[in-house]
Design an enzyme around this catalytic site. Structure first.
Site, PDB file in Angstrom:
ATOM      1  N   LYS A   6       0.525  -1.061   0.032  1.00 14.11           N
ATOM      2  CA  LYS A   6       0.034   0.087  -0.103  1.00 14.11           C
ATOM      3  C   LYS A   6       0.507   0.834  -0.107  1.00 14.11           C
ATOM      4  CE  LYS A   6      -0.570   0.481   4.929  1.00 14.11           C
ATOM      5  NZ  LYS A   6      -1.593   0.512   5.918  1.00 14.11           N
ATOM      6  N   ASP A   7       2.234   0.833   0.334  1.00 17.42           N
ATOM      7  CA  ASP A   7       2.754   2.137   0.209  1.00 17.42           C
ATOM      8  C   ASP A   7       3.699   2.983  -0.835  1.00 17.42           C
ATOM      9  OD1 ASP A   7       2.429   2.949   2.915  1.00 17.42           O
ATOM     10  OD2 ASP A   7       4.635   1.849   3.760  1.00 17.42           O
ATOM     11  N   ARG A  67      -7.859   8.844   3.390  1.00 18.56           N
ATOM     12  CA  ARG A  67      -8.314   7.529   2.540  1.00 18.56           C
ATOM     13  C   ARG A  67      -9.418   7.215   3.960  1.00 18.56           C
ATOM     14  NH1 ARG A  67      -9.651   3.026   4.223  1.00 18.56           N
ATOM     15  NH2 ARG A  67      -6.969   2.589   5.132  1.00 18.56           N
ATOM     16  N   ARG A  68      -9.038   6.896   4.962  1.00 21.03           N
ATOM     17  CA  ARG A  68     -10.479   6.691   5.888  1.00 21.03           C
ATOM     18  C   ARG A  68     -10.329   7.994   6.626  1.00 21.03           C
ATOM     19  NH1 ARG A  68      -4.622   3.133   8.762  1.00 21.03           N
ATOM     20  NH2 ARG A  68      -4.962   1.343   7.650  1.00 21.03           N
ATOM     21  N   ARG A 120       1.531   9.015  14.416  1.00 28.98           N
ATOM     22  CA  ARG A 120       2.744   7.989  13.260  1.00 28.98           C
ATOM     23  C   ARG A 120       3.859   7.502  14.554  1.00 28.98           C
ATOM     24  NH1 ARG A 120       4.383  10.811   9.277  1.00 28.98           N
ATOM     25  NH2 ARG A 120       6.005   9.501   8.421  1.00 28.98           N
ATOM     26  N   ARG A 147       2.266   4.125  19.017  1.00 24.98           N
ATOM     27  CA  ARG A 147       0.664   4.178  19.411  1.00 24.98           C
ATOM     28  C   ARG A 147      -0.747   3.513  19.666  1.00 24.98           C
ATOM     29  NH1 ARG A 147      -0.506   4.622  12.792  1.00 24.98           N
ATOM     30  NH2 ARG A 147       1.616   4.529  11.761  1.00 24.98           N
ATOM     31  N   CYS A 152      -0.437   7.951  -3.196  1.00 28.63           N
ATOM     32  CA  CYS A 152      -0.886   7.228  -2.703  1.00 28.63           C
ATOM     33  C   CYS A 152      -1.563   8.006  -1.112  1.00 28.63           C
ATOM     34  CB  CYS A 152       0.904   6.671  -1.489  1.00 28.63           C
ATOM     35  SG  CYS A 152       1.837   5.262  -2.240  1.00 28.63           S
TER      36      CYS A 152
END
Length: 314
Positions: free
Chosen positions: A79-80, A135-136, A153, A159, A246
């Site tokens: 996905k990156d 996107r989220r 990040r 996180r 991306c």
């Protein structure tokens, strides 16, 4: 002889690189040496990816090393990767796909939830949700219209510590990364595609090589998963058809419907969640790229180009 594997130094990246090395060894490949390469994305921890230049920042330096013959293969979260790869490079293989969905993670102090309605009730009307993905955010605004989305990040465990310390009410992370790093128990709820279509390639580990290096490509092909490769071809074709990068609000998910065909859903969402465009299609595994192109073209015909033009202007 040895194979030099280029990778980032994050927890997940090292898990991916070591898994590729182990699978190559089991397939009779030469010994592997992992080469850690610090990318621009690793050095920009205090800025959202959408401001810093997108997720391609996590692969560029590794691809440069591959082109300079400093490593023999590069291992990425697919996905990156940008939709169009640099000249001379190609994806030689992929690992079997892990759960591609997005996952909601709640603090340890919050009771577990099983249903989407329970999640909404637990978070209340104005939750603080940690995610740096446009996107989220664009899709989740339909579920949490008054939420405050904050950039998060760092490594997964970092996180999670910040979440448990009360810095956010919830995190949205890729289920695949949580499962691969042993944090599956922290998943409070996985989001179905009708709520949040994941990023193209989410859950798939891609192995990139020089196209002229036939020996390395042949070795990598021994461990490649055909189903995951077809899904990735379809999803990346959607992004290519849309001309998206991306860090644009594009989602795509291809799933197997039988042993020889794929079903693909693609989505483009306005950044404020006011408009969500979807398209679906089905085709054989052999026609995966054509399927992605067709779904991407349908999204464009429905007005996705207007949304993406607004996003790029911003």
């Amino acid at each position: 002889m040895e194979l030099r594997i280029g990778t980032r130094g994050s927890q997940l990246a090292l898990w991916q690189a070591n898994t590729v090395a182990a699978r190559l060894a089991a397939a009779g490949a030469p010994p592997c040496r992992i080469v850690i390469i610090k990318t621009s994305g690793d050095q920009l921890q205090d800025r959202p990816l959408s401001e810093a230049g997108g997720k391609g920042l996590f692969v560029k330096e590794i691809e440069d090393a591959l082109l300079r013959n400093e490593v023999d293969l590069a291992v990425h979260s697919s996905k990156d990767m940008p939709a169009i790869l640099p000249d001379g490079l190609g994806i030689a293989g992929v690992l079997p796909r892990e759960d591609p969905r997005d996952a909601i993670v709640l603090p340890m102090s919050v009771r577990s939830v099983r249903l989407q309605a329970d999640l909404v009730a637990a978070l209340g009307p104005t939750p603080s949700i940690g995610t740096g993905s446009v996107r989220r955010v664009a899709q989740l605004l339909n579920l949490f219209p008054k939420a405050r989305f904050t950039n998060v990040r760092g490594n997964v465990d970092t996180r999670l510590r910040k979440l448990d310390a009360g810095e956010q009410d919830a995190l949205v992370l890729a289920a695949a990364g949580l499962r691969r790093l042993g944090f599956a128990a922290r998943i409070s709820l996985t989001l179905p595609a009708d709520v949040c279509v994941p990023a193209p390639g989410q859950g798939i580990v891609a192995i990139e090589t020089r196209e002229c290096d036939s020996a390395t490509r042949d070795v990598v092909s021994r461990i490649s998963d055909a189903d995951a490769a077809a899904a990735l071809d379809a999803e990346r074709a959607v992004v290519e058809a849309l001309g998206g990068g991306c860090q644009t609000p594009i989602g795509a998910l291809a799933t197997m419907v039988d042993r020889s065909s794929l079903e693909l859903v693609g989505v483009v969402a306005a950044l404020d969640g006011s408009r969500v465009i979807r398209a679906t299609g089905r085709a054989s595994l052999a026609d995966a790229s054509e399927l992605g192109l067709r779904v991407g073209q349908e999204l464009m015909a429905k007005g996705a180009n207007e949304i993406l033009a607004q996003v790029r202007a911003q």
